[in-house]
Design a protein around this motif. Structure first.
Motif, mmCIF file in Angstrom:
data_model
loop_
_atom_site.group_PDB
_atom_site.id
_atom_site.type_symbol
_atom_site.label_atom_id
_atom_site.label_comp_id
_atom_site.label_asym_id
_atom_site.label_seq_id
_atom_site.Cartn_x
_atom_site.Cartn_y
_atom_site.Cartn_z
ATOM 1 N N ALA A 148 19.050 44.293 12.575
ATOM 2 C CA ALA A 148 19.393 45.024 13.799
ATOM 3 C C ALA A 148 18.139 45.229 14.650
ATOM 4 C CB ALA A 148 20.041 46.364 13.450
ATOM 5 N N GLU A 149 17.004 45.465 14.004
ATOM 6 C CA GLU A 149 15.744 45.627 14.731
ATOM 7 C C GLU A 149 15.380 44.361 15.500
ATOM 8 O OE1 GLU A 149 16.110 46.428 11.507
ATOM 9 O OE2 GLU A 149 15.612 48.554 11.347
ATOM 10 N N ASP A 150 15.634 43.186 14.877
ATOM 11 C CA ASP A 150 15.359 41.912 15.550
ATOM 12 C C ASP A 150 16.187 41.803 16.827
ATOM 13 O OD1 ASP A 150 13.722 41.147 13.387
ATOM 14 O OD2 ASP A 150 15.341 40.012 12.420
ATOM 15 N N ILE A 151 17.445 42.139 16.721
ATOM 16 C CA ILE A 151 18.345 42.025 17.874
ATOM 17 C C ILE A 151 17.958 43.044 18.948
ATOM 18 C CG2 ILE A 151 20.733 42.319 18.661
ATOM 19 C CD1 ILE A 151 21.557 41.016 15.987
ATOM 20 N N ALA A 152 17.654 44.268 18.543
ATOM 21 C CA ALA A 152 17.251 45.297 19.515
ATOM 22 C C ALA A 152 16.004 44.849 20.273
ATOM 23 C CB ALA A 152 17.011 46.629 18.816
ATOM 24 N N ALA A 153 15.023 44.299 19.556
ATOM 25 C CA ALA A 153 13.795 43.839 20.214
ATOM 26 C C ALA A 153 14.110 42.702 21.191
ATOM 27 C CB ALA A 153 12.779 43.382 19.171
ATOM 28 N N ALA A 154 14.973 41.775 20.795
ATOM 29 C CA ALA A 154 15.342 40.670 21.676
ATOM 30 C C ALA A 154 16.057 41.185 22.917
ATOM 31 C CB ALA A 154 16.226 39.668 20.925
ATOM 32 N N LEU A 155 16.952 42.148 22.738
ATOM 33 C CA LEU A 155 17.684 42.704 23.881
ATOM 34 C C LEU A 155 16.744 43.413 24.851
ATOM 35 C CD1 LEU A 155 20.893 44.091 22.157
ATOM 36 C CD2 LEU A 155 20.684 42.043 23.587
ATOM 37 N N ILE A 156 15.817 44.175 24.316
ATOM 38 C CA ILE A 156 14.866 44.869 25.183
ATOM 39 C C ILE A 156 14.042 43.848 25.960
ATOM 40 C CG2 ILE A 156 12.791 46.324 25.183
ATOM 41 C CD1 ILE A 156 14.229 47.884 22.831
ATOM 42 N N GLY A 157 13.632 42.785 25.302
ATOM 43 C CA GLY A 157 12.893 41.729 25.982
ATOM 44 C C GLY A 157 13.709 41.075 27.079
ATOM 45 N N ILE A 158 14.951 40.739 26.780
ATOM 46 C CA ILE A 158 15.822 40.093 27.770
ATOM 47 C C ILE A 158 16.029 40.996 28.973
ATOM 48 C CG2 ILE A 158 18.213 39.363 28.212
ATOM 49 C CD1 ILE A 158 18.152 38.162 25.320
ATOM 50 N N PHE A 159 16.356 42.255 28.728
ATOM 51 C CA PHE A 159 16.643 43.142 29.847
ATOM 52 C C PHE A 159 15.390 43.624 30.571
ATOM 53 C CE2 PHE A 159 20.706 43.328 27.546
ATOM 54 C CZ PHE A 159 21.492 42.822 28.572
ATOM 55 N N THR A 160 14.230 43.436 29.959
ATOM 56 C CA THR A 160 12.989 43.726 30.662
ATOM 57 C C THR A 160 12.725 42.653 31.715
ATOM 58 O OG1 THR A 160 12.047 44.922 28.792
ATOM 59 C CG2 THR A 160 10.489 44.040 30.402
ATOM 60 N N VAL A 161 12.975 41.405 31.362
ATOM 61 C CA VAL A 161 12.707 40.316 32.313
ATOM 62 C C VAL A 161 13.892 39.988 33.203
ATOM 63 C CG1 VAL A 161 10.917 39.270 30.884
ATOM 64 C CG2 VAL A 161 13.263 38.447 30.701
ATOM 65 N N ALA A 162 15.101 40.335 32.772
ATOM 66 C CA ALA A 162 16.288 39.940 33.538
ATOM 67 C C ALA A 162 17.297 41.073 33.651
ATOM 68 C CB ALA A 162 16.938 38.718 32.894
ATOM 69 N N GLY A 163 16.807 42.290 33.810
ATOM 70 C CA GLY A 163 17.702 43.438 33.850
ATOM 71 C C GLY A 163 18.217 43.830 35.216
ATOM 72 N N SER A 164 17.660 43.264 36.266
ATOM 73 C CA SER A 164 18.109 43.646 37.606
ATOM 74 C C SER A 164 19.382 42.891 37.977
ATOM 75 C CB SER A 164 17.001 43.372 38.622
ATOM 76 O OG SER A 164 16.699 41.991 38.641
ATOM 77 N N PRO A 165 20.196 43.469 38.856
ATOM 78 C CA PRO A 165 21.463 42.830 39.239
ATOM 79 C C PRO A 165 21.298 41.398 39.751
ATOM 80 C CG PRO A 165 21.405 45.072 40.072
ATOM 81 C CD PRO A 165 20.042 44.774 39.499
ATOM 82 N N GLU A 166 20.210 41.135 40.479
ATOM 83 C CA GLU A 166 20.010 39.786 41.013
ATOM 84 C C GLU A 166 19.639 38.781 39.920
ATOM 85 O OE1 GLU A 166 16.311 42.222 41.660
ATOM 86 O OE2 GLU A 166 18.379 42.486 42.283
ATOM 87 N N ARG A 167 19.358 39.265 38.738
ATOM 88 C CA ARG A 167 19.037 38.381 37.616
ATOM 89 C C ARG A 167 20.133 38.389 36.552
ATOM 90 N NH1 ARG A 167 12.775 37.823 36.412
ATOM 91 N NH2 ARG A 167 12.236 37.040 38.448
ATOM 92 N N ALA A 168 21.337 38.778 36.925
ATOM 93 C CA ALA A 168 22.452 38.853 35.980
ATOM 94 C C ALA A 168 22.755 37.500 35.340
ATOM 95 C CB ALA A 168 23.691 39.413 36.660
ATOM 96 N N ALA A 169 22.702 36.428 36.128
ATOM 97 C CA ALA A 169 22.983 35.095 35.584
ATOM 98 C C ALA A 169 21.938 34.713 34.542
ATOM 99 C CB ALA A 169 23.038 34.060 36.712
ATOM 100 N N MET A 170 20.680 35.039 34.812
ATOM 101 C CA MET A 170 19.619 34.758 33.840
ATOM 102 C C MET A 170 19.838 35.566 32.566
ATOM 103 S SD MET A 170 15.535 35.535 33.994
ATOM 104 C CE MET A 170 14.833 34.034 34.628
#
Length: 186
Positions: A148-170
Motif C-alpha cells: 500500500a505504501e508503494d501505491i500511495a507513493a506512486a499516487l502522490i508522485g502522479i498527482f504532484t506532476v499531473a494534479g491540475s485540471p489541465e493535466r487530467a489526461a496525463m
C-alpha cells in the motif's frame, strides 16, 4: 438530553459542506467564508453558526473526504473486480488531493498545530489501499509484491506532476500505466 438538529439546520450544514468541498477543489487559493456561504445559498451567519471558524469548516470537509475515501474501498469491491476497484479508487484519491488544494494553508497549519493527525489519515488511507490489494492478491489479479505504501507513493508522485485540471489526461495515462504494472498476467 440532547435534541437532534432541525431538518433545515441539517440540510444547511450539508449544503455548506458540499459547497465548501466544491470550492476547495476548484480554487487556486483558499476561498473566503462569504464565497462558501454564497455557493451554499445561505447567509454568512448560517455558515458561522455551523462552523464558527475556518478551521472547523476545513476540519469537517477534510474528515468527511477521508471517511468517504476510506469507505469507498470496500464499496467499490462490492461491484467491481479488484483491479477496476483500485483504478477507480485512484481517481477518488485524485479528487481528494484536488479538494485539499483550496484549503492547503489552513490544513497545513492545523497539521502543524496537531489539530489534525496526519499520521492517522495516512494509516486510514493505507488500510483502504491494502483492503483492495488483498482482494486482488486473493483473486490473483494484483501482484503480491506491491505494498500500500508503494501505491500511495506512486499516487502522490502522479498527482504532484499531473494534479491540475489541465493535466487530467496525463494523470489518467499515468494511472493506467501504474495499473498495468500492478496487475498479474493472470
Amino acid at each position: 438530553m440532547t435534541r437532534r438538529p432541525r431538518a433545515d439546520a441539517t440540510r444547511n450544514r450539508e449544503h455548506l459542506l458540499v459547497a465548501a468541498t466544491r470550492l476547495f477543489a476548484s480554487a487556486e487559493t483558499e476561498p473566503s467564508m462569504r464565497a462558501i456561504a454564497n455557493e451554499a445559498g445561505v447567509g454568512i451567519a448560517t455558515l458561522y453558526r455551523h462552523f464558527p471558524t475556518r478551521e472547523s469548516l476545513v476540519d469537517a470537509v477534510y474528515r468527511g473526504q477521508v471517511s468517504r475515501l476510506t469507505a469507498s474501498a470496500g464499496e467499490l469491491l462490492t461491484h467491481l473486480d479488484p483491479p477496476a476497484a483500485l483504478r477507480r479508487w485512484m481517481d477518488l484519491f485524485g479528487d481528494w488531493i484536488a479538494t485539499k488544494n483550496g484549503m492547503l494553508d489552513t490544513l497545513l497549519a492545523m497539521i502543524e498545530s496537531g489539530e489534525i493527525a496526519h499520521a492517522h489519515t495516512r494509516t486510514e488511507l493505507l488500510a483502504a489501499i491494502d483492503h483492495i490489494l488483498e482482494a486482488g492478491r486473493t483473486s490473483g489479479e494484483l501482484r503480491a509484491d506491491v505494498s500500500a505504501e508503494d501505491i500511495a507513493a506512486a499516487l502522490i508522485g502522479i498527482f504532484t506532476v499531473a494534479g491540475s485540471p489541465e493535466r487530467a489526461a496525463m494523470a489518467a495515462r499515468l494511472l493506467n500505466l501504474l495499473m498495468d504494472g500492478l496487475q498479474t498476467d493472470h
